[in-house]
Design an enzyme around this catalytic site. Structure first.
Site, PDB file in Angstrom:
ATOM      1  N   HIS A 136       0.838  -1.208   0.000  1.00 44.32           N
ATOM      2  CA  HIS A 136       0.000   0.000   0.000  1.00 44.32           C
ATOM      3  C   HIS A 136       0.870   1.255   0.000  1.00 44.32           C
ATOM      4  O   HIS A 136       0.608   2.206  -0.755  1.00 44.32           O
ATOM      5  CB  HIS A 136      -0.910  -0.024   1.236  1.00 44.32           C
ATOM      6  CG  HIS A 136      -1.649   1.251   1.478  1.00 44.32           C
ATOM      7  ND1 HIS A 136      -2.958   1.449   1.119  1.00 44.32           N
ATOM      8  CD2 HIS A 136      -1.249   2.413   2.070  1.00 44.32           C
ATOM      9  CE1 HIS A 136      -3.338   2.661   1.465  1.00 44.32           C
ATOM     10  NE2 HIS A 136      -2.323   3.274   2.054  1.00 44.32           N
ATOM     11  N   GLU A 137       1.914   1.267   0.823  1.00 45.94           N
ATOM     12  CA  GLU A 137       2.788   2.439   0.872  1.00 45.94           C
ATOM     13  C   GLU A 137       3.571   2.593  -0.424  1.00 45.94           C
ATOM     14  O   GLU A 137       3.794   3.713  -0.904  1.00 45.94           O
ATOM     15  CB  GLU A 137       3.729   2.346   2.070  1.00 45.94           C
ATOM     16  CG  GLU A 137       3.027   2.275   3.425  1.00 45.94           C
ATOM     17  CD  GLU A 137       2.023   3.389   3.645  1.00 45.94           C
ATOM     18  OE1 GLU A 137       2.197   4.485   3.068  1.00 45.94           O
ATOM     19  OE2 GLU A 137       1.035   3.178   4.379  1.00 45.94           O
ATOM     20  N   HIS A 140       1.476   4.425  -2.911  1.00 44.97           N
ATOM     21  CA  HIS A 140       1.517   5.882  -2.759  1.00 44.97           C
ATOM     22  C   HIS A 140       2.750   6.462  -3.442  1.00 44.97           C
ATOM     23  O   HIS A 140       2.701   7.534  -4.051  1.00 44.97           O
ATOM     24  CB  HIS A 140       1.542   6.257  -1.279  1.00 44.97           C
ATOM     25  CG  HIS A 140       0.200   6.260  -0.618  1.00 44.97           C
ATOM     26  ND1 HIS A 140      -0.882   6.945  -1.122  1.00 44.97           N
ATOM     27  CD2 HIS A 140      -0.226   5.674   0.539  1.00 44.97           C
ATOM     28  CE1 HIS A 140      -1.928   6.788  -0.317  1.00 44.97           C
ATOM     29  NE2 HIS A 140      -1.555   6.012   0.684  1.00 44.97           N
ATOM     30  N   GLU A 203      -6.432   6.997  -0.614  1.00 48.24           N
ATOM     31  CA  GLU A 203      -6.306   5.766   0.163  1.00 48.24           C
ATOM     32  C   GLU A 203      -6.980   4.593  -0.540  1.00 48.24           C
ATOM     33  O   GLU A 203      -6.437   3.481  -0.583  1.00 48.24           O
ATOM     34  CB  GLU A 203      -6.906   5.960   1.561  1.00 48.24           C
ATOM     35  CG  GLU A 203      -6.105   6.883   2.466  1.00 48.24           C
ATOM     36  CD  GLU A 203      -4.667   6.430   2.641  1.00 48.24           C
ATOM     37  OE1 GLU A 203      -4.427   5.236   2.927  1.00 48.24           O
ATOM     38  OE2 GLU A 203      -3.766   7.277   2.475  1.00 48.24           O
TER      39      GLU A 203
END
Length: 316
Positions: A136-137, A140, A203
């Site tokens: 997930h990071e 980003h 998100e």
């Protein structure tokens, strides 16, 4: 301009306008122009230094290639392999000595990015779940969200400071103390609303791309369930001292409301989990990964409810 680029431009323009509004209240047209200059300077500073500032605020320590702790070395290796598999530059990888399970990404572009996880996250999640969080990071980083998020944190924090300054030193020539008080209250709220409206959409997108990077949406879905529970019962002192950075984390580190409303920096965790479950075919628990149903470094995966409030993880 891409949709992401347009949203970024609108976000920064709105925050800069709010910054100028507070400057006008304090010093009239001259104050507004001074605030514009300060906003431009802060954007330049944030572009080059916000990642370092963010990591320093939260006491992050970089995991170097000669790391002696085998658990941290394994964590960094897993993250690096996922980045390489996604065709990305490997970011700098950090650990934060903090009992709250959480993580964030920062940096101006994929070539100058960093990802960080707390010791609480590594202690409470199994290896597959940690990989889901770091994927997930990495998402980003790949979508270049990190620059907008770090610049936003810098400017939003400054707006709150200037609004409070205006309450005590400005406004008598332009509406009196009531106007100063109104702006002191409303400007930080307005800045937060602009910030949140975009960060929540980011998100959801990072969840989707992160599931693709790690290869299993159930890993991230299971991780979010554990992080939500752990974050709600554990204070994050560095986040409480720097609330303008809350939107940087995978789960809001400041409160336990979890409601999908205008005053939430993140979408409702339940909504995020539901979307991930749909991506991978609804399942109550994540399927066995390449390491089986075990913790990140060989310990048996423990369920909080079934094992007296403990999670499985490298230090669990």
């Amino acid at each position: 301009m891409t949709g992401n680029g347009l949203r970024t431009f609108m976000l920064l323009a709105a925050l800069t306008a709010l910054f100028m509004g507070v400057g006008y209240l304090i010093g009239g047209p001259g104050g507004a122009m001074l605030a514009l200059g300060l906003a431009a300077a802060m954007n330049v500073f944030a572009f080059w230094n916000a990642d370092k500032l963010m990591l320093r605020m939260h006491g992050a320590r970089e995991i170097l290639p000669d790391e002696r702790d085998p658990r941290l070395y394994q964590f960094a290796s897993d993250t690096a392999r996922m980045a390489e598999g996604a065709g990305m530059p490997v970011p700098r990888i950090y650990v934060i000595d903090n009992p709250q399970p959480n993580a964030f990404a920062t940096g101006r572009d994929p070539n100058n990015a960093a990802v960080a996880a707390t010791t609480g996250l590594l202690a409470q999640l199994n290896r597959e779940e940690v990989m889901g969080v770091m994927a997930h990071e990495l998402a980003h980083v790949r979508t270049r969200d990190t620059l907008t998020m770090t610049v936003t944190a810098t400017i939003a924090g400054a707006i709150g400071f200037l609004a409070n300054f205006a309450l005590f030193f400005g406004g008598r020539e332009r509406g009196g103390l009531i106007a100063a008080l109104a702006l002191a209250i409303l400007a930080p709220i307005a800045a937060s609303l602009v910030q949140m409206a975009i960060s929540r959409a980011r998100e959801y997108e990072a969840d989707r791309i992160g599931a693709e990077i790690c290869g299993n949406p159930q890993w991230l879905a299971s991780a979010l369930e554990k992080i939500e529970r752990g974050a709600r019962r554990t204070i994050n002192p560095s986040a409480e001292r720097n609330p303008a950075t809350a939107h940087m984390f995978i789960i809001n580190p400041l409160n336990g409301q979890g409601a999908d409303n205008l005053f939430s920096t993140h979408p409702a965790t339940a909504n995020r989990i539901a979307r991930l479950r749909e991506m991978g075919g609804a399942a109550p628990t994540p399927p066995a990964g390449p390491w089986g149903h075990h913790g990140a470094w060989g310990g048996a995966m423990e369920d909080e409810d079934a094992r007296g409030g403990r999670f499985g993880g490298p230090w669990g």
